[in-house]
Design an enzyme around this catalytic site. Structure first.
Site, mmCIF file in Angstrom:
data_model
loop_
_atom_site.group_PDB
_atom_site.id
_atom_site.type_symbol
_atom_site.label_atom_id
_atom_site.label_comp_id
_atom_site.label_asym_id
_atom_site.label_seq_id
_atom_site.Cartn_x
_atom_site.Cartn_y
_atom_site.Cartn_z
ATOM 1 N N CYS A 344 35.399 6.146 26.093
ATOM 2 C CA CYS A 344 34.217 6.281 26.949
ATOM 3 C C CYS A 344 33.599 4.972 27.443
ATOM 4 O O CYS A 344 33.283 4.871 28.628
ATOM 5 C CB CYS A 344 33.164 7.175 26.298
ATOM 6 S SG CYS A 344 32.876 6.907 24.559
ATOM 7 N N ARG A 373 42.786 5.291 15.356
ATOM 8 C CA ARG A 373 41.728 5.355 14.352
ATOM 9 C C ARG A 373 42.351 5.148 12.981
ATOM 10 O O ARG A 373 43.361 5.770 12.645
ATOM 11 C CB ARG A 373 40.989 6.697 14.425
ATOM 12 C CG ARG A 373 40.242 6.842 15.747
ATOM 13 C CD ARG A 373 39.450 8.117 15.868
ATOM 14 N NE ARG A 373 38.870 8.222 17.217
ATOM 15 C CZ ARG A 373 38.219 9.280 17.674
ATOM 16 N NH1 ARG A 373 38.057 10.342 16.903
ATOM 17 N NH2 ARG A 373 37.733 9.277 18.900
#
Length: 650
Positions: A344, A373
């Protein structure tokens, strides 16, 4: 003795063999073992996966029995009865916690040896005796010092630790030490807040399911306890249905089918990252292509942003403080970078690369972004929990007056995309939380306009008051798979402040003033890895024709039919279809069996008659023996298959 816990998902754990019995370990097992199991698709080990349960550490979590309704209370009571049976069989056992969880219960034990299948049978037998005795559950409140002396005197070190933590928390809050409650039934007493059923006789049909390893308080530095999982239901029919669903879920496990169908594998050189094989990549590209086509119709502009990003970006967005521990960090030339864990913030740089006018909006930026991640190795699970994944993100910048139409269109996108798989999405709408940031009037307007968009689209939804993110009301999308399991899928977030405020986004309105846009974050597939894992299990590997890695196999009955089979295969591939010719020397029935095992939608059989007439006999995947079969001309086959692929039916 006992204390409980809350219910949320942990990811399936790795297993090891001890004295012939599988001991699943749910926290931080060696990475090479995780990927070894996933690479092999070892069904014996996958079969022993337990129910979903959380890791928990705080004293409040330890004391939460997870009993939120009557069935939960029954499950928590069954955990007590199980603990009674274990203490009877293993005097001196140390008790951890025993909450109700989704579909069942568990209890953690510190025992002198690993449990075996025979132990579970013996525990079940003792439990039935206690249930038949119909002991009442009695609550007793005890002064703190007396409670601690009791559990310490019994050598229950984990219960003593819980009470010590309660005392520490009370002192920190400047409060008196609380009174402590125990629940007793028959000879058994346990530290517990309840609730419970009235008597042990009110416990329904039950079954002990498996044994897992679980670190005390979810901390890999603490002792590894043995966790017994079980399930209990109101009726035998409900128990039987659950056990059937559980057995069917094992058959559909995407890690097993991924190996069987040659879709992907995992390797310890890159833990938690899938190696996509050619057939798996076909599914990937089909999903990606369908979404790109939908986005093109809607006026999206596809972008691509860097994977390695300076920590400065994450500090500005606020992610650094919240997600730093889950980032892969890279040091270069005395600067700290990370592999991006989300897309984002980067879209804002593309937005700000031009001065934007109110006439430019809405701006729809889509990105199939590769994200990383740093998930703990013990939480990795096939495609559903990975370290590297690609997400079908989009960030849409709109004026406030455009929000209702955009939300309505996004709801339509979700319904269309899920219809490709025969899935029916359900929607929830989460509103402003107590700790929200931003203008309250803008929040109120965004929520009102979103509700109007639902009404205009004639879509029902579940309202979740105060459950939005701190910066955005959000819409979450859910589906039920073929086994009735609920999955949270897509998300739509109406960002009023995080991107617009932190990255100083503006457009020039009709009066010439610089004003903030609203940023909509949306993902429909979400993680493509997770989405494919869900599809594999939903369809049991028998994918819809349009995404099937191999759509048809041409099966020549004899060697003399090979030239015609090659010609038909070439013709169909020329029309964009995924077709192979089985030119092996196997018998026809063996070729058909192999194609069925690989879950190929169509088998095209060629014999003397078919070759002479340039036709093929059509056999469908899963077709019953003796079913009527069509014989179609080659051109007609091509037309039918192209039409079926274009229809994208689930």
């Amino acid at each position: 003795m006992k204390a409980g816990g809350t219910a949320e998902a942990i990811w399936p754990f790795v297993l090891s063999r001890t004295e012939g019995f599988l001991i699943p370990r749910c926290r931080l097992i060696a990475m090479d073992k995780t990927d070894e199991i996933q690479e092999r698709g070892d069904q014996d080990e996958l079969d022993e996966l337990a129910l979903e349960a959380p890791s928990r550490g705080s004293v409040d979590e330890l004391l939460d029995a997870g009993a939120h309704d009557e069935l939960d209370a029954m499950r928590h009571s069954t955990a007590h009865v199980m603990a009674e049976a274990v203490l009877d069989l293993f005097p001196g056992a140390k008790l951890g916690i025993g909450p109700a969880i989704a579909d069942g219960f568990y209890y953690d034990f510190d025992l002198p040896r690993p449990l075996t299948p025979d132990d579970l049978a013996a525990i079940e037998a003792r439990m039935r005796e206690s249930i038949a005795a119909d002991h009442p559950f009695l609550r007793k409140e005890v002064e703190f010092d007396d409670a601690r002396a009791a559990v310490e005197g019994q050598g229950q070190v984990y219960k003593t630790e819980i009470l010590d933590n309660l005392e520490t928390a009370a002192e920190a809050a400047g409060e008196r030490r609380p009174a402590v409650s125990f629940y007793e039934h028959g000879p058994f007493s346990d530290l517990c807040r309840g609730p419970h059923v009235p008597t042990t006789g009110k416990i329904g049909p039950f079954k002990l399911l498996s044994v897992a390893g679980a670190y005390w308080r979810g901390d890999e530095k603490r002792p590894m306890l043995q966790r017994i999982y079980g399930t209990v239901w109101r009726s035998q029919d409900e128990l039987d249905q659950f056990l059937w669903r559980r057995a069917e879920a094992k058959k559909r496990d995407h890690r097993r089918l991924g190996v069987q169908l040659d879709l992907f594998s995992f390797h310890d050189v890159s833990p938690g990252s899938a190696f996509w094989h050619p057939k798996g990549q076909v599914i990937w590209r089909a999903l990606e292509g369908a979404m790109r086509e939908l986005q093109a119709r809607r006026g999206y502009q596809e972008v691509s942003t860097p994977i390695v990003v300076s920590e400065r970006l994450w500090r500005q967005s606020g992610h650094w403080d919240l997600y730093r521990d889950n980032m892969f960090l890279v040091e270069s030339e005395s600067q700290t970078f990370s592999l991006k864990p989300m897309n984002c913030p980067e879209s804002t740089f593309i937005y700000r690369s031009h001065l934007r006018s109110y006439r430019d909006l809405p701006l729809r930026f889509s990105e199939f972004g590769r994200l990383h991640r740093n998930e703990r190795s013990g939480t990795l699970s096939g495609l559903t929990r990975v370290r590297q994944f690609i997400q079908d993100d989009a960030h849409i910048y709109v004026r406030p007056d455009q929000l209702p139409d955009e939300i309505q269109a996004l709801l339509g996108e979700v319904r269309e995309a899920y219809s490709w798989f025969g899935l029916q999405p359900r929607f929830s709408f989460a509103t402003k939380p107590d700790k929200a940031i931003g203008d309250p009037e803008l929040w109120e307007r965004a929520e009102r306009l979103t509700i109007e968009a639902f009404a205009a689209a004639d879509i029902s939804y579940e309202l979740k008051p105060k459950d939005g993110t701190f910066y955005a009301p959000k819409i979450d999308i859910y589906i039920n798979d073929a086994l009735g399991r609920e999955w949270q899928m897509a998300t739509i977030q109406i960002d009023l402040t995080m991107l617009p405020e932190r990255f100083d986004l503006t457009y020039i309105d009709e009066s010439g003033a610089a004003v903030r846009p609203i940023a909509i974050h949306r993902a429909i597939y979400g993680s493509l890895e997770r989405f494919i894992g869900i599809l594999i299990e939903h369809f049991a590997g028998a994918f819809p024709f349009w995404i099937a890695p191999l759509q048809a196999v041409v099966i020549p009955i004899a060697d003399r039919h090979l030239p015609a089979a090659a010609e038909l295969g070439s013709l169909l591939r020329g029309r964009g279809l995924r077709v192979e010719v089985d030119a092996s020397d196997s018998r026809m029935q063996n070729k058909i069996r192999l194609a069925q095992e690989q879950k190929v939608p169509y088998m095209l059989v060629l014999g003397d008659r078919e070759v002479a007439s340039q036709t093929a006999t059509l056999r469908r995947r899963g077709e019953e023996k003796g079913a009527a079969q069509e014989t179609l001309a080659w051109s007609e086959l091509g037309d039918r298959f192209v039409s079926e692929a274009a229809a994208r039916g689930g």
